[in-house]
Design a protein around this motif. Structure first.
Motif, PDB file in Angstrom:
ATOM      1  N   GLN A  43      12.127   0.598 -11.559  1.00 18.65           N
ATOM      2  CA  GLN A  43      10.974   1.456 -11.848  1.00 18.65           C
ATOM      3  C   GLN A  43       9.663   0.728 -11.546  1.00 18.65           C
ATOM      4  N   HIS A  44       9.612  -0.546 -11.907  1.00 13.93           N
ATOM      5  CA  HIS A  44       8.423  -1.350 -11.627  1.00 13.93           C
ATOM      6  C   HIS A  44       8.218  -1.464 -10.113  1.00 13.93           C
ATOM      7  N   TYR A  45       9.290  -1.641  -9.371  1.00 12.76           N
ATOM      8  CA  TYR A  45       9.217  -1.719  -7.912  1.00 12.76           C
ATOM      9  C   TYR A  45       8.653  -0.424  -7.330  1.00 12.76           C
ATOM     10  N   LEU A  46       9.155   0.714  -7.806  1.00 11.71           N
ATOM     11  CA  LEU A  46       8.658   2.001  -7.318  1.00 11.71           C
ATOM     12  C   LEU A  46       7.172   2.178  -7.635  1.00 11.71           C
ATOM     13  N   LYS A  47       6.772   1.719  -8.812  1.00 15.21           N
ATOM     14  CA  LYS A  47       5.362   1.796  -9.198  1.00 15.21           C
ATOM     15  C   LYS A  47       4.513   0.918  -8.266  1.00 15.21           C
ATOM     16  N   LEU A  48       5.005  -0.275  -7.963  1.00 17.65           N
ATOM     17  CA  LEU A  48       4.284  -1.167  -7.054  1.00 17.65           C
ATOM     18  C   LEU A  48       4.183  -0.570  -5.650  1.00 17.65           C
ATOM     19  N   LEU A  49       5.242   0.088  -5.201  1.00 15.22           N
ATOM     20  CA  LEU A  49       5.212   0.737  -3.888  1.00 15.22           C
ATOM     21  C   LEU A  49       4.120   1.805  -3.836  1.00 15.22           C
ATOM     22  N   LYS A  50       4.007   2.584  -4.913  1.00 14.73           N
ATOM     23  CA  LYS A  50       2.982   3.626  -4.958  1.00 14.73           C
ATOM     24  C   LYS A  50       1.586   3.028  -5.008  1.00 14.73           C
ATOM     25  N   GLN A  51       1.430   1.936  -5.737  1.00 15.54           N
ATOM     26  CA  GLN A  51       0.113   1.300  -5.874  1.00 15.54           C
ATOM     27  C   GLN A  51      -0.339   0.628  -4.580  1.00 15.54           C
ATOM     28  N   HIS A  52       0.598  -0.025  -3.891  1.00 14.08           N
ATOM     29  CA  HIS A  52       0.218  -0.855  -2.749  1.00 14.08           C
ATOM     30  C   HIS A  52       0.496  -0.222  -1.394  1.00 14.08           C
ATOM     31  N   THR A  53       1.285   0.816  -1.340  1.00 16.04           N
ATOM     32  CA  THR A  53       1.637   1.543  -0.118  1.00 16.04           C
ATOM     33  C   THR A  53       1.714   0.639   1.123  1.00 16.04           C
ATOM     34  N   PRO A  54       2.824  -0.062   1.290  1.00 13.35           N
ATOM     35  CA  PRO A  54       2.980  -0.989   2.410  1.00 13.35           C
ATOM     36  C   PRO A  54       2.756  -0.365   3.791  1.00 13.35           C
ATOM     37  N   VAL A  55       3.119   0.890   3.970  1.00 17.52           N
ATOM     38  CA  VAL A  55       2.921   1.516   5.283  1.00 17.52           C
ATOM     39  C   VAL A  55       1.433   1.647   5.586  1.00 17.52           C
ATOM     40  N   ILE A  56       0.645   2.011   4.587  1.00 25.13           N
ATOM     41  CA  ILE A  56      -0.807   2.132   4.785  1.00 25.13           C
ATOM     42  C   ILE A  56      -1.412   0.756   5.066  1.00 25.13           C
ATOM     43  N   GLN A  57      -0.980  -0.258   4.333  1.00 23.89           N
ATOM     44  CA  GLN A  57      -1.473  -1.614   4.568  1.00 23.89           C
ATOM     45  C   GLN A  57      -1.148  -2.075   5.982  1.00 23.89           C
ATOM     46  N   ALA A  58       0.080  -1.805   6.408  1.00 20.16           N
ATOM     47  CA  ALA A  58       0.504  -2.197   7.754  1.00 20.16           C
ATOM     48  C   ALA A  58      -0.294  -1.441   8.810  1.00 20.16           C
ATOM     49  N   ALA A  59      -0.516  -0.160   8.584  1.00 19.51           N
ATOM     50  CA  ALA A  59      -1.290   0.642   9.537  1.00 19.51           C
ATOM     51  C   ALA A  59      -2.700   0.072   9.701  1.00 19.51           C
ATOM     52  N   LYS A  60      -3.332  -0.287   8.592  1.00 19.41           N
ATOM     53  CA  LYS A  60      -4.674  -0.879   8.659  1.00 19.41           C
ATOM     54  C   LYS A  60      -4.644  -2.216   9.381  1.00 19.41           C
ATOM     55  N   ALA A  61      -3.686  -3.055   9.034  1.00 12.47           N
ATOM     56  CA  ALA A  61      -3.608  -4.398   9.624  1.00 12.47           C
ATOM     57  C   ALA A  61      -3.325  -4.350  11.122  1.00 12.47           C
ATOM     58  N   LEU A  62      -2.533  -3.368  11.550  1.00  9.55           N
ATOM     59  CA  LEU A  62      -2.141  -3.281  12.953  1.00  9.55           C
ATOM     60  C   LEU A  62      -2.954  -2.238  13.728  1.00  9.55           C
ATOM     61  N   ASN A  63      -3.957  -1.659  13.059  1.00 13.13           N
ATOM     62  CA  ASN A  63      -4.851  -0.677  13.681  1.00 13.13           C
ATOM     63  C   ASN A  63      -4.071   0.514  14.254  1.00 13.13           C
ATOM     64  N   ILE A  64      -3.239   1.106  13.380  1.00 16.16           N
ATOM     65  CA  ILE A  64      -2.423   2.265  13.743  1.00 16.16           C
ATOM     66  C   ILE A  64      -2.786   3.400  12.789  1.00 16.16           C
ATOM     67  N   ASN A  65      -2.784   4.607  13.288  1.00 12.49           N
ATOM     68  CA  ASN A  65      -3.012   5.770  12.444  1.00 12.49           C
ATOM     69  C   ASN A  65      -1.954   5.783  11.338  1.00 12.49           C
ATOM     70  N   PRO A  66      -2.366   5.942  10.064  1.00 12.77           N
ATOM     71  CA  PRO A  66      -1.400   5.904   8.957  1.00 12.77           C
ATOM     72  C   PRO A  66      -0.270   6.927   9.075  1.00 12.77           C
ATOM     73  N   THR A  67      -0.579   8.112   9.555  1.00 12.06           N
ATOM     74  CA  THR A  67       0.460   9.132   9.722  1.00 12.06           C
ATOM     75  C   THR A  67       1.463   8.701  10.782  1.00 12.06           C
ATOM     76  N   THR A  68       0.953   8.180  11.881  1.00 13.45           N
ATOM     77  CA  THR A  68       1.824   7.686  12.950  1.00 13.45           C
ATOM     78  C   THR A  68       2.680   6.529  12.441  1.00 13.45           C
ATOM     79  N   ALA A  69       2.075   5.634  11.663  1.00 15.60           N
ATOM     80  CA  ALA A  69       2.806   4.486  11.110  1.00 15.60           C
ATOM     81  C   ALA A  69       3.929   4.980  10.203  1.00 15.60           C
ATOM     82  N   TYR A  70       3.622   5.929   9.331  1.00 18.78           N
ATOM     83  CA  TYR A  70       4.637   6.465   8.410  1.00 18.78           C
ATOM     84  C   TYR A  70       5.781   7.103   9.194  1.00 18.78           C
ATOM     85  N   GLU A  71       5.440   7.937  10.176  1.00 14.92           N
ATOM     86  CA  GLU A  71       6.472   8.613  10.966  1.00 14.92           C
ATOM     87  C   GLU A  71       7.322   7.610  11.748  1.00 14.92           C
TER      88      GLU A  71
END
Length: 120
Positions: A43-71
């Motif tokens: 449960q703590h892991y799921l909460k951390l995933l929601k708080q930190h959203t790794p896909v969004i972080q990766a999209a920002k770091a790699l300069n990729i559209n967040p929707t494209t990164a998620y897909e």
């Protein structure tokens, strides 16, 4: 030993991805692993995933559209799930223990086993 085969097959699949997809997937995977190490419970892991959203972080770091990164990550995970059983079938685990003992490369009384993961 089966876990080693799974990790090997997973790594083979990831390495076969186009560079941009591979970089994105590995970045997200690394962030998720860090959160998993930090979490006390599932449960703590799921909460951390929601708080930190790794896909969004990766999209920002790699300069990729967040929707494209998620897909892209979803597509890779889906393909990995589909391909992993096929890759496991193609990956043989070869026991080289006796050969190494015969050649004197390890002590005969040694109880360790030596395997090679070989993709066909």
């Amino acid at each position: 030993m089966n876990q080693a085969r799974v990790q090997f097959a997973r790594k083979m699949y990831i390495q076969s991805l186009p560079e941009r997809d591979r970089d994105l997937f590995l970045y997200v995977d690394k962030l998720e692993a860090e959160l998993e190490d930090e979490a006390d419970t599932e449960q703590h892991y799921l909460k951390l995933l929601k708080q930190h959203t790794p896909v969004i972080q990766a999209a920002k770091a790699l300069n990729i559209n967040p929707t494209t990164a998620y897909e892209t990550v979803q597509r890779i995970e889906g393909n990995l799930t589909d391909q992993l059983p096929l890759l496991l079938e193609k990956t043989k685990l070869i026991d080289y223990t006796d050969m190494l003992k015969l050649k004197g490369l390890c002590p005969p009384e040694d109880e360790k086993k030596f395997y090679l993961l070989n993709p066909l």
